[in-house]
Design a protein around this motif. Structure first.
Motif, PDB file in Angstrom:
ATOM      1  N   GLU A 113     -39.752 -65.119  34.406  1.00 29.54           N
ATOM      2  CA  GLU A 113     -40.350 -65.395  33.096  1.00 29.54           C
ATOM      3  C   GLU A 113     -41.854 -65.645  33.178  1.00 29.54           C
ATOM      4  O   GLU A 113     -42.569 -65.424  32.212  1.00 29.54           O
ATOM      5  CB  GLU A 113     -39.637 -66.570  32.434  1.00 29.54           C
ATOM      6  N   SER A 114     -42.352 -66.076  34.339  1.00 26.70           N
ATOM      7  CA  SER A 114     -43.785 -66.343  34.466  1.00 26.70           C
ATOM      8  C   SER A 114     -44.549 -65.222  35.179  1.00 26.70           C
ATOM      9  O   SER A 114     -45.742 -65.342  35.409  1.00 26.70           O
ATOM     10  CB  SER A 114     -44.001 -67.675  35.198  1.00 26.70           C
ATOM     11  N   VAL A 115     -43.868 -64.124  35.493  1.00 25.17           N
ATOM     12  CA  VAL A 115     -44.537 -62.989  36.147  1.00 25.17           C
ATOM     13  C   VAL A 115     -45.383 -62.240  35.118  1.00 25.17           C
ATOM     14  O   VAL A 115     -44.893 -61.869  34.054  1.00 25.17           O
ATOM     15  CB  VAL A 115     -43.498 -62.043  36.804  1.00 25.17           C
ATOM     16  N   VAL A 116     -46.650 -62.034  35.439  1.00 26.06           N
ATOM     17  CA  VAL A 116     -47.593 -61.378  34.530  1.00 26.06           C
ATOM     18  C   VAL A 116     -47.266 -59.889  34.383  1.00 26.06           C
ATOM     19  O   VAL A 116     -47.197 -59.365  33.272  1.00 26.06           O
ATOM     20  CB  VAL A 116     -49.050 -61.560  35.029  1.00 26.06           C
ATOM     21  N   HIS A 117     -47.086 -59.206  35.500  1.00 24.61           N
ATOM     22  CA  HIS A 117     -46.841 -57.762  35.499  1.00 24.61           C
ATOM     23  C   HIS A 117     -45.361 -57.507  35.796  1.00 24.61           C
ATOM     24  O   HIS A 117     -44.969 -57.352  36.953  1.00 24.61           O
ATOM     25  CB  HIS A 117     -47.723 -57.054  36.527  1.00 24.61           C
ATOM     26  N   LEU A 118     -44.561 -57.479  34.742  1.00 26.86           N
ATOM     27  CA  LEU A 118     -43.115 -57.314  34.863  1.00 26.86           C
ATOM     28  C   LEU A 118     -42.698 -56.028  34.153  1.00 26.86           C
ATOM     29  O   LEU A 118     -43.020 -55.825  32.988  1.00 26.86           O
ATOM     30  CB  LEU A 118     -42.393 -58.511  34.233  1.00 26.86           C
ATOM     31  N   VAL A 119     -42.004 -55.166  34.882  1.00 28.19           N
ATOM     32  CA  VAL A 119     -41.530 -53.899  34.328  1.00 28.19           C
ATOM     33  C   VAL A 119     -40.009 -53.956  34.275  1.00 28.19           C
ATOM     34  O   VAL A 119     -39.360 -54.132  35.301  1.00 28.19           O
ATOM     35  CB  VAL A 119     -41.978 -52.694  35.197  1.00 28.19           C
ATOM     36  N   GLU A 120     -39.461 -53.825  33.071  1.00 28.29           N
ATOM     37  CA  GLU A 120     -38.011 -53.812  32.888  1.00 28.29           C
ATOM     38  C   GLU A 120     -37.549 -52.375  32.666  1.00 28.29           C
ATOM     39  O   GLU A 120     -38.277 -51.567  32.104  1.00 28.29           O
ATOM     40  CB  GLU A 120     -37.610 -54.619  31.653  1.00 28.29           C
ATOM     41  N   HIS A 121     -36.326 -52.086  33.088  1.00 26.29           N
ATOM     42  CA  HIS A 121     -35.733 -50.772  32.861  1.00 26.29           C
ATOM     43  C   HIS A 121     -34.408 -50.941  32.140  1.00 26.29           C
ATOM     44  O   HIS A 121     -33.336 -50.708  32.705  1.00 26.29           O
ATOM     45  CB  HIS A 121     -35.551 -50.011  34.181  1.00 26.29           C
ATOM     46  N   SER A 122     -34.489 -51.326  30.879  1.00 25.14           N
ATOM     47  CA  SER A 122     -33.270 -51.533  30.086  1.00 25.14           C
ATOM     48  C   SER A 122     -32.507 -50.221  29.894  1.00 25.14           C
ATOM     49  O   SER A 122     -31.302 -50.242  29.662  1.00 25.14           O
ATOM     50  CB  SER A 122     -33.608 -52.162  28.736  1.00 25.14           C
ATOM     51  N   ASP A 123     -33.197 -49.079  30.038  1.00 24.58           N
ATOM     52  CA  ASP A 123     -32.529 -47.780  29.957  1.00 24.58           C
ATOM     53  C   ASP A 123     -31.535 -47.581  31.100  1.00 24.58           C
ATOM     54  O   ASP A 123     -30.682 -46.698  31.031  1.00 24.58           O
ATOM     55  CB  ASP A 123     -33.562 -46.644  29.931  1.00 24.58           C
ATOM     56  N   ASN A 124     -31.607 -48.421  32.150  1.00 21.96           N
ATOM     57  CA  ASN A 124     -30.676 -48.334  33.277  1.00 21.96           C
ATOM     58  C   ASN A 124     -29.538 -49.349  33.187  1.00 21.96           C
ATOM     59  O   ASN A 124     -28.746 -49.465  34.124  1.00 21.96           O
ATOM     60  CB  ASN A 124     -31.414 -48.542  34.604  1.00 21.96           C
ATOM     61  N   ASP A 125     -29.442 -50.081  32.095  1.00 25.35           N
ATOM     62  CA  ASP A 125     -28.404 -51.109  31.965  1.00 25.35           C
ATOM     63  C   ASP A 125     -26.990 -50.532  32.045  1.00 25.35           C
ATOM     64  O   ASP A 125     -26.067 -51.215  32.467  1.00 25.35           O
ATOM     65  CB  ASP A 125     -28.566 -51.903  30.666  1.00 25.35           C
ATOM     66  N   GLN A 126     -26.824 -49.278  31.677  1.00 23.54           N
ATOM     67  CA  GLN A 126     -25.491 -48.668  31.718  1.00 23.54           C
ATOM     68  C   GLN A 126     -25.124 -48.189  33.115  1.00 23.54           C
ATOM     69  O   GLN A 126     -23.967 -47.887  33.387  1.00 23.54           O
ATOM     70  CB  GLN A 126     -25.389 -47.516  30.704  1.00 23.54           C
ATOM     71  N   LEU A 127     -26.083 -48.149  34.038  1.00 26.09           N
ATOM     72  CA  LEU A 127     -25.824 -47.720  35.412  1.00 26.09           C
ATOM     73  C   LEU A 127     -25.276 -48.879  36.243  1.00 26.09           C
ATOM     74  O   LEU A 127     -25.476 -50.043  35.905  1.00 26.09           O
ATOM     75  CB  LEU A 127     -27.112 -47.229  36.075  1.00 26.09           C
ATOM     76  N   SER A 128     -24.634 -48.569  37.362  1.00 29.57           N
ATOM     77  CA  SER A 128     -24.238 -49.622  38.293  1.00 29.57           C
ATOM     78  C   SER A 128     -25.510 -50.215  38.897  1.00 29.57           C
ATOM     79  O   SER A 128     -26.563 -49.560  38.912  1.00 29.57           O
ATOM     80  CB  SER A 128     -23.354 -49.043  39.397  1.00 29.57           C
ATOM     81  N   LEU A 129     -25.403 -51.424  39.399  1.00 33.64           N
ATOM     82  CA  LEU A 129     -26.571 -52.056  40.009  1.00 33.64           C
ATOM     83  C   LEU A 129     -27.078 -51.236  41.193  1.00 33.64           C
ATOM     84  O   LEU A 129     -28.290 -51.089  41.375  1.00 33.64           O
ATOM     85  CB  LEU A 129     -26.246 -53.491  40.446  1.00 33.64           C
ATOM     86  N   ALA A 130     -26.171 -50.665  41.975  1.00 37.55           N
ATOM     87  CA  ALA A 130     -26.580 -49.846  43.132  1.00 37.55           C
ATOM     88  C   ALA A 130     -27.395 -48.630  42.688  1.00 37.55           C
ATOM     89  O   ALA A 130     -28.442 -48.324  43.283  1.00 37.55           O
ATOM     90  CB  ALA A 130     -25.363 -49.413  43.928  1.00 37.55           C
ATOM     91  N   GLU A 131     -26.923 -47.938  41.640  1.00 33.74           N
ATOM     92  CA  GLU A 131     -27.655 -46.765  41.140  1.00 33.74           C
ATOM     93  C   GLU A 131     -29.013 -47.173  40.579  1.00 33.74           C
ATOM     94  O   GLU A 131     -30.035 -46.535  40.870  1.00 33.74           O
ATOM     95  CB  GLU A 131     -26.851 -46.073  40.035  1.00 33.74           C
ATOM     96  N   ALA A 132     -29.027 -48.228  39.770  1.00 32.23           N
ATOM     97  CA  ALA A 132     -30.280 -48.697  39.166  1.00 32.23           C
ATOM     98  C   ALA A 132     -31.248 -49.175  40.241  1.00 32.23           C
ATOM     99  O   ALA A 132     -32.458 -48.917  40.155  1.00 32.23           O
ATOM    100  CB  ALA A 132     -29.993 -49.811  38.155  1.00 32.23           C
ATOM    101  N   SER A 133     -30.733 -49.842  41.276  1.00 34.58           N
ATOM    102  CA  SER A 133     -31.591 -50.318  42.361  1.00 34.58           C
ATOM    103  C   SER A 133     -32.222 -49.171  43.137  1.00 34.58           C
ATOM    104  O   SER A 133     -33.389 -49.241  43.513  1.00 34.58           O
ATOM    105  CB  SER A 133     -30.789 -51.212  43.311  1.00 34.58           C
TER     106      SER A 133
END
Length: 167
Positions: free
Chosen positions: A102-122
């Motif tokens: 929450e306090s990271v200034v440069h944070l990139v989220e990939h909500s488009d990968n929420d439907q993937l398994s964690l292994a695939e998204a990672s």
């Protein structure tokens, strides 16, 4: 008689030596296993702190263990030199990670990968991270498939790769 060294191999070696010897700041990715003893986490935190204090830009992901230790160290040194790229949305991260992220200034989220398994998204996330860095430092176990694949891909992209094994 020895085999002649190919020009491409010489170019690759020269590029790797130049990166290692570079005294100006570098873009360094620090990735690793989630399952790390606290003593190793402390060492990783000190390493990331020192790398950022040296003016380097640090990139990592948001998992617990290695990556969270890297985040803590970088945040102590200079939050502006840290970029965290998540494999999925912030809401999909473990509670322990979310609190730090929450306090990271440069944070990139990939909500488009929420439907993937964690292994695939990672895997996708790690590819993005190594595409943005000059050097990869990785902490893994010999059976850490995703991390070892990331190291192989980084080497194929001619990145300087330092791989530490926990086992």
């Amino acid at each position: 008689m020895s085999q002649p060294i190919e020009v491409q191999e010489i170019d690759t070696l020269a590029q790797e030596l130049a990166t290692i010897q570079q005294t100006s700041s570098k873009r360094i990715a620090l990735l690793g296993s989630r399952h790390v003893p606290i003593t190793h986490q402390n060492l990783i935190e000190v390493m990331s702190y020192a790398l950022v204090l040296g003016g380097n830009r640090l990139m990592t992901s948001g998992a617990t263990g290695t990556n969270l230790a890297a985040i803590r160290g970088a945040m102590r040194a200079d939050p502006n030199l840290l970029t965290v790229i998540l494999p999925q949305s912030l809401s999909r991260q473990p509670r322990e990670s979310r609190d730090a992220l929450e306090s990271v200034v440069h944070l990139v989220e990939h909500s488009d990968n929420d439907q993937l398994s964690l292994a695939e998204a990672s895997s996708l996330c790690n590819r993005e991270i190594i595409s943005r860095c000059q050097q990869l430092i990785c902490f893994a176990f010999h059976d850490s498939h995703t991390l070892l694949q990331t190291c192989t891909e980084a080497e194929e992209q001619r990145k300087v790769v330092t791989l530490f094994y926990f086992d």
